[in-house]
Design a protein around this motif. Structure first.
Motif, PDB file in Angstrom:
ATOM      1  N   SER A  16      24.901 -27.408   3.802  1.00 33.86           N
ATOM      2  CA  SER A  16      24.711 -28.469   2.822  1.00 33.86           C
ATOM      3  C   SER A  16      25.009 -29.815   3.488  1.00 33.86           C
ATOM      4  O   SER A  16      25.436 -29.880   4.647  1.00 33.86           O
ATOM      5  N   LYS A  17      24.816 -30.902   2.746  1.00 30.27           N
ATOM      6  CA  LYS A  17      25.153 -32.221   3.272  1.00 30.27           C
ATOM      7  C   LYS A  17      26.645 -32.314   3.583  1.00 30.27           C
ATOM      8  O   LYS A  17      27.053 -32.958   4.557  1.00 30.27           O
ATOM      9  N   GLU A  18      27.450 -31.667   2.750  1.00 29.03           N
ATOM     10  CA  GLU A  18      28.893 -31.664   2.974  1.00 29.03           C
ATOM     11  C   GLU A  18      29.236 -30.957   4.281  1.00 29.03           C
ATOM     12  O   GLU A  18      30.136 -31.389   5.019  1.00 29.03           O
ATOM     13  N   ASP A  19      28.523 -29.869   4.567  1.00 30.45           N
ATOM     14  CA  ASP A  19      28.752 -29.150   5.825  1.00 30.45           C
ATOM     15  C   ASP A  19      28.421 -30.028   7.024  1.00 30.45           C
ATOM     16  O   ASP A  19      29.157 -30.055   8.009  1.00 30.45           O
ATOM     17  N   ASN A  21      28.370 -33.293   7.120  1.00 32.46           N
ATOM     18  CA  ASN A  21      29.400 -34.344   7.201  1.00 32.46           C
ATOM     19  C   ASN A  21      30.682 -33.812   7.814  1.00 32.46           C
ATOM     20  O   ASN A  21      31.357 -34.509   8.576  1.00 32.46           O
ATOM     21  N   TYR A  22      31.020 -32.573   7.478  1.00 30.55           N
ATOM     22  CA  TYR A  22      32.211 -31.953   8.071  1.00 30.55           C
ATOM     23  C   TYR A  22      32.065 -31.862   9.589  1.00 30.55           C
ATOM     24  O   TYR A  22      32.987 -32.198  10.340  1.00 30.55           O
ATOM     25  N   ASN A  25      32.505 -35.192  11.315  1.00 30.92           N
ATOM     26  CA  ASN A  25      33.902 -35.592  11.468  1.00 30.92           C
ATOM     27  C   ASN A  25      34.677 -34.664  12.399  1.00 30.92           C
ATOM     28  O   ASN A  25      35.707 -35.044  12.947  1.00 30.92           O
ATOM     29  N   GLU A  38      20.253 -29.716   9.856  1.00 33.59           N
ATOM     30  CA  GLU A  38      20.080 -29.801   8.407  1.00 33.59           C
ATOM     31  C   GLU A  38      19.098 -28.770   7.872  1.00 33.59           C
ATOM     32  O   GLU A  38      19.162 -28.388   6.705  1.00 33.59           O
TER      33      GLU A  38
END
Length: 232
Positions: A16-19, A21-22, A25, A38
């Motif tokens: 996901s987008k959260e993955d 982003n993780y 970081n 993606e």
């Protein structure tokens, strides 16, 4: 899923987008690499960056609905300290079996100490699974041979076509996978140390064994087709 010992293994399914982003970081991955993670990739690749290797692999997986071997993608981010694996389909039978192996043995002590050994464990599992997958081709070849010598020459023509198509797909997927393994064999020891070379060389050998099996099947189906044509 996060598996942590001396090294860290992060496994992501359907990112996901959260993955993403993780991961952004987590480490200074190249923006183009993060973008490619993606969604599905159309081509295999193995590229070395400053302190990690990015690999896109496709394994041949039998699709019982389509009655053909299809590519199953797993992307890999490999460094000395972490291994990240990303897949884009729901858990396949092969991955479920991998998780069963993980939870049924002393996994952390044995494999979460060295990223090269962990990657070897994962890729070898999928290569062994691919060898098991070709069993259905062998069964069909035997059925075709029996049908030919029972005089069912017209009935066997569609069977020959379907099996030839499956062998062709399997060979195509495997050819690109072998290129990935060869690239890992060259780049892996440069990044992780020459002592890791045996792991990558063994994977290349496993890929060659799968290729030998499917090449034998290719020769067999071509011989059966010639035999059936001669009868007709």
């Amino acid at each position: 899923q996060k598996f942590k010992g001396k090294i860290r293994w992060i496994n992501i399914i359907q990112p996901s987008k959260e993955d993403i982003n993780y991961l952004k970081n987590f480490h200074s991955f190249h923006p183009l690499v993060l973008r490619e993670l993606e969604t599905y990739s159309q081509r295999n690749r193995a590229e070395i960056y400053n302190d990690y290797i990015f690999v896109v692999t496709h394994f041949p997986i039998w699709d019982s609905r389509k009655q053909i071997s299809v590519p199953w993608e797993m992307d890999i981010l490999l460094s000395k300290n972490f291994l990240i694996t990303i897949s884009y389909d729901p858990l396949t039978e092969a991955f479920q079996e991998l998780l069963e192996k993980i939870y049924s043995r002393n996994f952390e002590e044995e494999y979460l100490q060295d990223t090269a050994k962990l990657l070897y464990f994962i890729l070898e599992h999928f290569l062994i699974f691919a060898m098991r997958q070709v069993a259905h081709i062998q069964e069909k070849l035997q059925k075709i041979e029996n049908s030919i010598f029972q005089g069912k020459h017209q009935e066997v023509i569609p069977m020959l076509s379907f099996v030839k198509r499956d062998i062709l797909n399997f060979r195509r997927i495997l050819r690109y996978l072998k290129e990935d393994l060869s690239s890992l064999g060259r780049q892996g020891p440069r990044l992780l140390g020459e002592e890791t070379a045996p792991y990558f060389q063994d994977l290349i050998g496993d890929g060659l064994r799968v290729e030998n099996i499917i090449e034998n099947f290719k020769d067999t189906i071509e011989s059966l087709e010639k035999t059936n044509n001669s009868y007709i």
